[in-house]
Design an enzyme around this catalytic site. Structure first.
Site: not given
Lengths: 260, 260
Positions: A38, A108, A141
């Site tokens: 990330e 995300k 993540c």
């Protein structure tokens, strides 16, 4: 296919050095598909929107062009996390680039902690992309924490979940065993190491990048402190079979009527 | 409250002995809430529907009446798995009984392996029940494999998931850490030990009954071979708080629009 998770220790704000370092690690370890962490190009711990504005790139920016060139030369795929600038808003995004150029973008959805101060929540859902090896989904993540993320990707057909990460909590590496079992899918978590401190907070990252099989086997796992590349030779067609035994097929056994 | 998981080694078909044994274990270990294994009264490995027909009971049958008497005397709750006869069909069920009598019934939704030959799939969804300590949901064994089961229970308000089990696969005890983290809920998995063999198949059960906290801590875990009772002193109100930190609240962070 040869799948690789690339574990790096980005220098905050030094995009050029971080790209060079990732290219060096990939160059030294031939593979068909690489997953980078990330925000691998910028670092993670932003202290202001202004700082983010100076480092974020459009999808087709410097980072993309360098990785695209590598993907073309080596005929490989790269899934990588980067700070995306979309005009006046910013996303914590990941792109998939291959020999043919840009393949897909994910923004995300589940922002963690202070990310909410700087980034906008992803607005593309959980898309799945075609490659010559099979279908690939991306989550970033903290998305791991929500079973709906990987469930959505695998119901849409993802055989591999590329998982660029900057893990600070200790739970993810073991939890990914459950995630892969419950979806019978491959996952490649590329985490970073090191720490970043600014005036607001110090964050330390746990490494342990790993590749996990649909049977919940850890095919490779890196350590907690070193940069490096983890490799596994895998066959994505294995993830098309959702049978656990002659009576149970994971997705047929789901019973939507019984769920909330 | 004092929460107990009761790990037994049922004798197939000997309901009286299996009930007596559970009562003995509970009598020796005072608690406010007991969880007994899946099918704790009959044993697990049925070889025919006829065999099941002879052993299954209506909800208010022998097993219920004995446990209800115990719950009244000791002012406690018991969640227990049993083979339910509902006229001509059979469910792999679990009931919750308390000082006030029968509180609730759950019928297993995700049937495992040869259970599909004998039992009908549960038709009550995933209900949640009130107790003086807080809200309790029930899932049975293989339900753990499907994140939707525990998600449904906790979205409906369950603070504790009672999880009667007869585990044959090795994954559940560690996976329950992920299940509790992703829902910030307590779980009590009561498994059995020993093995059962009939003309069709031999099954061995892995024990490891356990209680896990909303932070993913294993509060107690029993061994793989012995009968016994695992205890933990817990406060169910902890499971009402879904905040991970000042920015993240688990259920507010869910983004239904992004899921399939």
């Amino acid at each position: 296919m040869k799948l690789a998770v690339v574990q790096t220790n980005p220098i905050f704000g030094d995009i050029q050095k971080n790209i060079d370092n990732a290219i060096k690690l990939m160059s030294n370890t031939p593979a068909d598909f690489y997953v980078l962490p990330e925000l691998f190009n910028t670092g993670y711990n932003f202290s202001s929107r202004n700082e983010l504005e100076n480092l974020a790139e459009p999808i087709e920016g410097q980072t993309f062009f360098v990785l695209q060139a590598f993907a073309r030369q080596r005929q490989c795929y790269i899934a990588y996390g980067f700070a995306e600038s979309d005009g006046i808003v910013f996303f914590n995004s990941a792109a998939l680039v291959g020999p043919e150029g840009l393949i897909g973008l994910y923004r995300k959805v589940h922002l963690f902690y202070r990310e909410k101060l700087f980034f906008k929540k992803g607005n593309l859902g959980f898309p799945v992309f075609n490659t010559v090896f099979g279908k690939v989904g991306i989550m970033i993540c903290f998305d791991w924490y929500f079973p709906e993320a990987m469930r959505t990707l695998t119901i849409k057909g993802a055989q591999l979940v590329a998982h660029p990460s900057n893990l600070v909590l200790p739970y993810c590496p073991d939890a990914m065993i459950t995630r892969c079992l419950e979806n019978k899918v491959f996952a490649a978590t590329a985490d970073r190491v090191g720490s970043e401190e600014n005036a607001d907070i110090k964050l330390s990252f746990i490494g342990k990048s790993e590749i996990v099989s649909p049977k919940g086997e850890i095919l490779c796992r890196l350590d907690e402190t070193s940069e490096g590349v983890g490799l596994a030779e895998i066959d994505l067609s294995v993830a098309l079979n959702k049978k656990l035994n002659e009576y149970n097929e994971l997705f047929e056994d789901r019973d939507q009527r019984s769920y909330f």
